[in-house]
Design a protein around this motif. Structure first.
Motif, PDB file in Angstrom:
ATOM      1  N   LEU A 102     -20.909 -84.646 -72.138  1.00  0.00           N
ATOM      2  CA  LEU A 102     -21.851 -85.022 -73.476  1.00  0.00           C
ATOM      3  C   LEU A 102     -22.451 -86.405 -72.677  1.00  0.00           C
ATOM      4  O   LEU A 102     -22.935 -86.176 -73.294  1.00  0.00           O
ATOM      5  N   ASP A 103     -22.477 -86.790 -70.832  1.00  0.00           N
ATOM      6  CA  ASP A 103     -23.574 -87.302 -70.848  1.00  0.00           C
ATOM      7  C   ASP A 103     -24.975 -86.256 -70.816  1.00  0.00           C
ATOM      8  O   ASP A 103     -25.667 -86.854 -70.956  1.00  0.00           O
ATOM      9  N   ALA A 104     -24.913 -85.752 -70.427  1.00  0.00           N
ATOM     10  CA  ALA A 104     -25.830 -84.546 -70.224  1.00  0.00           C
ATOM     11  C   ALA A 104     -26.598 -84.077 -71.150  1.00  0.00           C
ATOM     12  O   ALA A 104     -27.577 -84.111 -71.879  1.00  0.00           O
ATOM     13  N   HIS A 105     -26.014 -84.151 -72.345  1.00  0.00           N
ATOM     14  CA  HIS A 105     -26.217 -84.041 -73.790  1.00  0.00           C
ATOM     15  C   HIS A 105     -27.126 -85.156 -74.370  1.00  0.00           C
ATOM     16  O   HIS A 105     -27.714 -84.341 -74.945  1.00  0.00           O
ATOM     17  N   ARG A 106     -26.129 -86.785 -73.649  1.00  0.00           N
ATOM     18  CA  ARG A 106     -26.685 -87.446 -74.220  1.00  0.00           C
ATOM     19  C   ARG A 106     -28.860 -87.454 -73.837  1.00  0.00           C
ATOM     20  O   ARG A 106     -29.934 -88.212 -74.349  1.00  0.00           O
ATOM     21  N   LEU A 107     -28.592 -87.168 -72.325  1.00  0.00           N
ATOM     22  CA  LEU A 107     -30.162 -87.340 -71.774  1.00  0.00           C
ATOM     23  C   LEU A 107     -30.564 -85.760 -72.712  1.00  0.00           C
ATOM     24  O   LEU A 107     -32.293 -86.548 -72.362  1.00  0.00           O
ATOM     25  N   VAL A 108     -30.754 -85.748 -72.769  1.00  0.00           N
ATOM     26  CA  VAL A 108     -31.665 -83.739 -73.380  1.00  0.00           C
ATOM     27  C   VAL A 108     -32.000 -84.589 -74.906  1.00  0.00           C
ATOM     28  O   VAL A 108     -33.465 -84.158 -75.304  1.00  0.00           O
ATOM     29  N   ASP A 109     -30.924 -85.220 -76.104  1.00  0.00           N
ATOM     30  CA  ASP A 109     -31.603 -85.416 -76.456  1.00  0.00           C
ATOM     31  C   ASP A 109     -32.384 -86.907 -76.323  1.00  0.00           C
ATOM     32  O   ASP A 109     -33.600 -86.889 -77.370  1.00  0.00           O
ATOM     33  N   ASP A 110     -32.341 -87.666 -75.461  1.00  0.00           N
ATOM     34  CA  ASP A 110     -33.305 -88.669 -74.916  1.00  0.00           C
ATOM     35  C   ASP A 110     -34.468 -87.961 -74.820  1.00  0.00           C
ATOM     36  O   ASP A 110     -35.416 -88.018 -75.039  1.00  0.00           O
ATOM     37  N   ALA A 111     -34.774 -86.969 -74.093  1.00  0.00           N
ATOM     38  CA  ALA A 111     -35.674 -86.318 -73.452  1.00  0.00           C
ATOM     39  C   ALA A 111     -36.602 -85.399 -74.736  1.00  0.00           C
ATOM     40  O   ALA A 111     -37.644 -85.535 -74.578  1.00  0.00           O
ATOM     41  N   TYR A 112     -35.270 -85.012 -75.525  1.00  0.00           N
ATOM     42  CA  TYR A 112     -36.124 -84.380 -76.718  1.00  0.00           C
ATOM     43  C   TYR A 112     -36.894 -85.260 -77.547  1.00  0.00           C
ATOM     44  O   TYR A 112     -37.754 -85.094 -78.220  1.00  0.00           O
ATOM     45  N   ARG A 113     -36.857 -86.479 -78.082  1.00  0.00           N
ATOM     46  CA  ARG A 113     -37.905 -87.492 -78.072  1.00  0.00           C
ATOM     47  C   ARG A 113     -39.190 -87.540 -78.379  1.00  0.00           C
ATOM     48  O   ARG A 113     -39.598 -87.858 -79.215  1.00  0.00           O
ATOM     49  N   ASP A 114     -39.033 -87.424 -76.724  1.00  0.00           N
ATOM     50  CA  ASP A 114     -40.766 -87.832 -76.100  1.00  0.00           C
ATOM     51  C   ASP A 114     -41.227 -86.135 -76.134  1.00  0.00           C
ATOM     52  O   ASP A 114     -40.937 -85.129 -74.803  1.00  0.00           O
ATOM     53  N   GLN A 115     -41.571 -86.101 -77.359  1.00  0.00           N
ATOM     54  CA  GLN A 115     -42.409 -84.481 -77.662  1.00  0.00           C
ATOM     55  C   GLN A 115     -43.163 -83.987 -76.550  1.00  0.00           C
ATOM     56  O   GLN A 115     -43.231 -82.643 -76.161  1.00  0.00           O
ATOM     57  N   VAL A 119     -41.951 -80.953 -74.429  1.00  0.00           N
ATOM     58  CA  VAL A 119     -43.082 -79.421 -74.062  1.00  0.00           C
ATOM     59  C   VAL A 119     -44.049 -79.064 -72.834  1.00  0.00           C
ATOM     60  O   VAL A 119     -43.447 -78.176 -72.074  1.00  0.00           O
ATOM     61  N   SER A 120     -43.780 -80.443 -71.802  1.00  0.00           N
ATOM     62  CA  SER A 120     -45.179 -80.293 -70.484  1.00  0.00           C
ATOM     63  C   SER A 120     -43.663 -80.146 -70.162  1.00  0.00           C
ATOM     64  O   SER A 120     -44.080 -78.585 -68.792  1.00  0.00           O
ATOM     65  N   ARG A 121     -42.047 -80.053 -70.046  1.00  0.00           N
ATOM     66  CA  ARG A 121     -41.025 -79.413 -69.047  1.00  0.00           C
ATOM     67  C   ARG A 121     -40.929 -78.574 -69.591  1.00  0.00           C
ATOM     68  O   ARG A 121     -40.455 -77.245 -68.199  1.00  0.00           O
ATOM     69  N   THR A 122     -41.656 -78.156 -70.579  1.00  0.00           N
ATOM     70  CA  THR A 122     -40.839 -76.743 -71.059  1.00  0.00           C
ATOM     71  C   THR A 122     -41.821 -75.165 -70.143  1.00  0.00           C
ATOM     72  O   THR A 122     -42.108 -74.181 -70.369  1.00  0.00           O
ATOM     73  N   ILE A 123     -43.303 -75.612 -70.690  1.00  0.00           N
ATOM     74  CA  ILE A 123     -44.312 -74.713 -69.950  1.00  0.00           C
ATOM     75  C   ILE A 123     -44.361 -74.823 -68.306  1.00  0.00           C
ATOM     76  O   ILE A 123     -44.651 -74.145 -67.606  1.00  0.00           O
ATOM     77  N   ARG A 124     -44.193 -76.071 -67.537  1.00  0.00           N
ATOM     78  CA  ARG A 124     -43.323 -76.620 -66.315  1.00  0.00           C
ATOM     79  C   ARG A 124     -42.517 -75.073 -65.672  1.00  0.00           C
ATOM     80  O   ARG A 124     -42.338 -74.203 -64.864  1.00  0.00           O
ATOM     81  N   SER A 125     -41.926 -75.630 -66.627  1.00  0.00           N
ATOM     82  CA  SER A 125     -40.378 -74.388 -66.231  1.00  0.00           C
ATOM     83  C   SER A 125     -40.364 -72.474 -66.344  1.00  0.00           C
ATOM     84  O   SER A 125     -40.605 -72.233 -64.871  1.00  0.00           O
ATOM     85  N   VAL A 126     -41.219 -72.526 -67.432  1.00  0.00           N
ATOM     86  CA  VAL A 126     -42.235 -71.252 -68.024  1.00  0.00           C
ATOM     87  C   VAL A 126     -42.756 -70.452 -66.415  1.00  0.00           C
ATOM     88  O   VAL A 126     -42.951 -69.894 -65.706  1.00  0.00           O
TER      89      VAL A 126
END
Length: 154
Positions: A102-115, A119-126
């Protein structure tokens, strides 16, 4: 791995491929939860032979209540799942990991708010997933497992 290669960020347990992926993409680009894999056997042993049965996480108990009330369909369809956690020793430590999940999902929700940052995280990961290319993997298997050498193609 295929999710990250397609721009996804992983939320997952601290074991297996997720550890390898974390090493490549960086801890800031993955959302890990739960017990560490090296602690699992000791926790299973403690649950099984401890002084008293492990209680189900209160938040997970609410989920089980909703399941049993039919909120997600026929409760019988989920009976084996609920029983595995509540009545049969929780081999996969679902209850242990639930609050962390549940805590990890809160972190995901918080991170997703800063679009923009998302997007930078996804590009770096790929961009950092090259280690998992099929060429490297097949060469490694050929050498270390199959004991074969590549053939020249004419």
């Amino acid at each position: 791995m295929k999710f990250v290669l397609n721009g996804g960020l992983i939320i997952g347990t601290c074991d297996g491929a997720n550890i390898e992926i974390t090493r490549e993409v960086g801890q800031e680009n993955i959302f890990l939860f739960g017990n560490l894999s090296e602690d699992v056997e000791e926790l299973r042993h403690a649950h099984r032979f401890g002084p008293q049965p492990q209680a189900v996480d209160p938040a997970l108990a609410k989920v089980f209540g909703a399941i049993e009330a039919g909120a997600f369909g026929d409760a019988a369809d989920f009976g084996a799942l609920v029983a595995a956690v509540r009545d049969h020793g929780d081999y996969y430590l679902v209850s242990d990991d639930f609050q962390s999940y549940l805590d990890a999902h809160r972190l995901v929700d918080d991170a997703y708010r800063d679009q923009d940052a998302w997007v930078s995280r996804t590009i770096r990961s790929v961009a950092r997933m090259g280690f998992f290319s099929s060429d490297r993997c097949i060469n490694e298997y050929a050498e270390g497992i199959w004991n074969v050498e590549p053939m020249a193609v004419k």
